[in-house]
Design a protein around this motif. Structure first.
Motif, PDB file in Angstrom:
ATOM      1  N   ASP A 120     105.997 107.358 -48.030  1.00  0.00           N
ATOM      2  CA  ASP A 120     105.721 105.920 -47.909  1.00  0.00           C
ATOM      3  C   ASP A 120     106.374 105.348 -46.667  1.00  0.00           C
ATOM      4  O   ASP A 120     105.767 104.580 -45.927  1.00  0.00           O
ATOM      5  CB  ASP A 120     106.206 105.157 -49.138  1.00  0.00           C
ATOM      6  N   LYS A 121     107.625 105.719 -46.434  1.00  0.00           N
ATOM      7  CA  LYS A 121     108.331 105.252 -45.238  1.00  0.00           C
ATOM      8  C   LYS A 121     107.569 105.650 -43.976  1.00  0.00           C
ATOM      9  O   LYS A 121     107.300 104.819 -43.110  1.00  0.00           O
ATOM     10  CB  LYS A 121     109.742 105.846 -45.180  1.00  0.00           C
ATOM     11  N   LEU A 122     107.220 106.923 -43.898  1.00  0.00           N
ATOM     12  CA  LEU A 122     106.553 107.437 -42.703  1.00  0.00           C
ATOM     13  C   LEU A 122     105.177 106.810 -42.496  1.00  0.00           C
ATOM     14  O   LEU A 122     104.753 106.617 -41.356  1.00  0.00           O
ATOM     15  CB  LEU A 122     106.449 108.955 -42.769  1.00  0.00           C
ATOM     16  N   ARG A 123     104.490 106.458 -43.569  1.00  0.00           N
ATOM     17  CA  ARG A 123     103.186 105.802 -43.447  1.00  0.00           C
ATOM     18  C   ARG A 123     103.334 104.448 -42.741  1.00  0.00           C
ATOM     19  O   ARG A 123     102.577 104.132 -41.818  1.00  0.00           O
ATOM     20  CB  ARG A 123     102.546 105.620 -44.823  1.00  0.00           C
ATOM     21  N   PHE A 124     104.341 103.684 -43.123  1.00  0.00           N
ATOM     22  CA  PHE A 124     104.559 102.391 -42.471  1.00  0.00           C
ATOM     23  C   PHE A 124     105.030 102.556 -41.027  1.00  0.00           C
ATOM     24  O   PHE A 124     104.638 101.783 -40.146  1.00  0.00           O
ATOM     25  CB  PHE A 124     105.534 101.531 -43.275  1.00  0.00           C
TER      26      PHE A 124
END
Length: 126
Positions: free
Chosen positions: A64-68
């Motif tokens: 999720d972090k990397l997606r943002f």
């Protein structure tokens, strides 16, 4: 090790926020007929960089972090084009253009390093 108190303490977010402030400063002088065109798009993309870093910071899972952070990277590239376009249209001078472009490169490098360190730390903890 003391845990970070929030996204505001991230160097990458601070640099992204500084870029947003500069975009707002420079786009104030853009022609009024660009208000709903380039000015609006440029500001939206600049805000998206810092906002996605902040939102990604609050996510629990690494994916999720990397997606943002990836969305923020896309907005960085969008802003790189707006810097070039603004200079070519004569809305900013060469020095202003170089300043903005340099700020973006710093944010891009910091975001890339930060993302890589998260991946590295996640894979070494298992």
């Amino acid at each position: 090790m003391e845990e970070n108190k929030g996204f505001e303490n991230l160097n990458v977010w601070q640099k992204a926020h500084s870029f947003v402030l500069n975009v707002y400063k420079y786009t104030k002088a853009y022609p009024k007929d660009e208000l709903f065109g380039l000015t609006s798009q440029y500001r939206r993309a600049a805000v998206s960089i810092a906002a996605n870093i902040a939102e990604g910071y609050g996510k629990k899972g690494i994916n999720d972090k990397l997606r943002f952070y990836n969305i923020a990277e896309g907005s960085i590239n969008e802003c790189r084009y707006y810097v070039i376009l603004s200079k070519d249209l004569g809305y900013v001078n060469a020095i202003e253009s170089l300043t903005l472009y340099s700020e973006l490169i710093v944010v891009q490098k910091l975001l890339s390093s930060y993302s890589k360190s998260l991946v590295r730390n996640t894979t070494t903890n298992y």
